[in-house]
Design an enzyme around this catalytic site. Structure first.
Site, PDB file in Angstrom:
ATOM      1  N   GLY A   1      -8.134   6.508   7.674  1.00 47.90           N
ATOM      2  CA  GLY A   1      -7.826   7.483   8.702  1.00 47.90           C
ATOM      3  C   GLY A   1      -8.847   8.603   8.721  1.00 47.90           C
ATOM      4  CB  ILE A   2      -9.192  11.489  10.989  1.00 47.27           C
ATOM      5  CG1 ILE A   2      -9.584  10.538  12.111  1.00 47.27           C
ATOM      6  CG2 ILE A   2      -9.970  12.786  11.098  1.00 47.27           C
ATOM      7  CD1 ILE A   2      -9.269  11.064  13.501  1.00 47.27           C
ATOM      8  N   GLY A   3     -10.178  12.399   7.932  1.00 45.41           N
ATOM      9  CA  GLY A   3      -9.984  13.461   6.963  1.00 45.41           C
ATOM     10  C   GLY A   3     -10.875  13.318   5.742  1.00 45.41           C
ATOM     11  CE  LYS A   4      -9.390  18.575   2.026  1.00 43.34           C
ATOM     12  NZ  LYS A   4      -8.869  18.117   0.731  1.00 43.34           N
ATOM     13  CG  LEU A   5      -7.340  11.539   0.289  1.00 46.27           C
ATOM     14  CD1 LEU A   5      -7.985  11.764  -1.067  1.00 46.27           C
ATOM     15  CD2 LEU A   5      -5.843  11.803   0.230  1.00 46.27           C
TER      16      LEU A   5
ATOM     17  CD  GLU B   1      -7.000   5.341  15.373  1.00 45.39           C
ATOM     18  OE1 GLU B   1      -5.880   4.907  15.693  1.00 45.39           O
ATOM     19  OE2 GLU B   1      -7.202   6.519  15.025  1.00 45.39           O
TER      20      GLU B   1
ATOM     21  N   GLY C   1      -3.366   6.050  14.938  1.00 48.10           N
ATOM     22  CA  GLY C   1      -3.033   4.669  14.607  1.00 48.10           C
ATOM     23  C   GLY C   1      -2.314   4.530  13.286  1.00 48.10           C
TER      24      GLY C   1
END
Length: 449
Positions: free
Chosen positions: A221-225, A246, A344
């Site tokens: 997914g989206i993000g720093k992690l 996605e 998603g």
């Protein structure tokens, strides 16, 4: 060939000329992510006061739309987004952006059945055409093709700096399906995860990499992690990984270049890393340009849980804001404040569950620090009032914090409470136990955490 060039010239307009087709009351579908149509947005903003009730729709605009800047009372324009970027979140706080709830993969369906608002005008960002008269939707295939197919008028904003991204379906449009063309040249806006990588992030990433096997197919997914996890995988000795995601992000380059990802074990799109949009550095955009290692798909294809499940060992890694003791996952809002969107996350959680050997994960640090320095647990008795449930408890996967993993699927309410308290921050476990007792989901069988 000459006919195509003549047709191109006949449809060429200035941005101001092109947006004259927009009428009061229209739905305008604009480009998405890094392909947000900047020139057409600016031209449309100059029509403030001339039109009223124009509804503009996009996904995750990578800059503040000009129509919002010039029309703070929203008399001419109402801005809508299917996933809030940081810019849109701030606009929403001021009442200048409206969120459209849905799983991202449903978007084309809602456009086709008319429930999302008929696209009167599609203003979509594309590459320069190829020698056959086809334009490419570049880093944002998304639902661009669907919007163009159903729109009354199609305007393409050609950006000669946009990379041509090979695709599987829905990634191009022919000039014969276009009404007007405007030309521009500007670098795509880069996307970088918000915030610094913490020790908790690194621990969570370590716990997750332990779960990934050779031949796994990955979604981040989206993000720093997720970016941290991807970087850690790139530095591991894992092999024969695939990507069905996605989003294509910058760490994907390392995964491919270091030989971790080759797609050789995928059941569909073999040897291809597939996605529906890309966001990252200029280096990523350059890397995607005509790179046969990648294939982009329309979002209703790429995010379809049944299609996701066709690949064995699908691993879905996504973020959350809060998880309550029942296993309800809130990943997009803080109470009633919309932070991002459903995206998603549910689609890929479901798809990974259904995949043979698949593993869905939701990751979050055990605590967060609010204004004034107050530390709060992100494992909570119940979600904050108004918080949106992004993944319902019936699809709750493995939850991961820096204190461990809790596989919730198939577990009773009391067992879920026990497992989640076990991965909460130790400072909050006693009060979580008391809350679980008060809620009737703590039994004599529970362990003392």
């Amino acid at each position: 060939m000459a006919g195509f060039r003549d047709e191109y010239r006949s449809k060429l307009r200035t941005p101001d000329e092109a947006v004259k087709v927009v009428k009061s009351g229209d739905w305008v579908y604009a480009g998405h992510f890094a392909m947000y149509t900047q020139l057409l947005d600016e031209a449309l903003s100059r029509r403030v006061g001339e039109v009223s009730d124009v509804k503009v729709r996009t996904v995750c605009a990578t800059s503040v739309p000009k129509i919002c800047k010039v029309d703070p009372e929203m008399k001419s324009f109402t801005f809508h987004s299917g996933y809030f970027s940081a810019f849109e979140r701030k606009l929403s706080d001021k009442g200048l952006a409206v969120y459209i709830p849905s799983n991202y993969g449903q978007s084309p369906i809602f456009i086709r059945n008319g429930s999302a608002g008929h696209p009167n005008v599609a203003m979509i960002g594309v590459t320069k055409p190829d020698n056959n008269g086809y334009f490419n939707f570049s880093t944002a295939v998304s639902y661009a093709r669907t919007a163009c197919e159903l729109a009354d008028i199609v305007i393409l904003e050609v950006n000669d700096q946009a990379p041509w991204v090979y695709g599987g379906e829905g990634e191009t449009i022919h000039i014969s399906d276009v009404d007007y063309i405007v030309e521009g040249s500007y670098p795509l806006i880069v996307h970088s995860p918000e915030g610094d990588v913490t020790d908790a992030d690194k621990k969570i990433a370590t716990l997750l990499v332990e779960e990934i096997e050779d031949g796994s197919c990955l979604q981040f997914g989206i993000g720093k992690l997720p970016a941290t996890i991807a970087t850690m995988i790139a530095d591991s000795d894992l092999k024969n990984l695939g990507i069905h995601s996605e989003m294509a992000s910058t760490p994907f380059m390392d995964l491919i270049e270091k030989g971790r990802v080759n797609g050789s074990q995928k059941k569909i799109d073999k040897f291809k890393a597939t996605f529906t949009f890309a966001g990252g550095t200029k280096e990523l955009y350059d890397y995607l340009d005509r790179n046969p290692a990648f294939a982009s798909y329309a979002v209703d294809i790429q995010n379809n849980p049944a299609r996701i499940a066709l690949n064995d060992k699908q691993v879905a890694i996504n973020n959350a804001i809060e998880v309550d003791l029942y296993g309800q996952i809130s990943s997009e809002s803080d109470g009633i404040r919309q932070i991002s969107g459903t995206g998603g996350q549910l689609d890929f959680t479901m798809g990974a569950f259904m995949s043979k050997g698949g593993k869905p994960f939701i990751c979050l640090s055990s605590t967060t620090t609010h204004g004034g320095g107050k530390v709060k647990s992100r494992i909570v008795p119940t979600l904050k009032p108004g918080s949106i449930v992004t993944v319902p408890r019936s699809w709750a996967p493995t939850i991961v914090t820096e204190y461990g993993k809790a596989q919730l699927g198939g577990k009773s309410t009391w067992k879920r409470a026990e497992m989640l308290i076990g991965i909460a921050h130790p400072d909050f476990r006693d009060e979580l136990i008391k809350a679980a007792q008060a809620q009737g989901i703590w039994t004599r069988s529970n362990k003392i955490c």
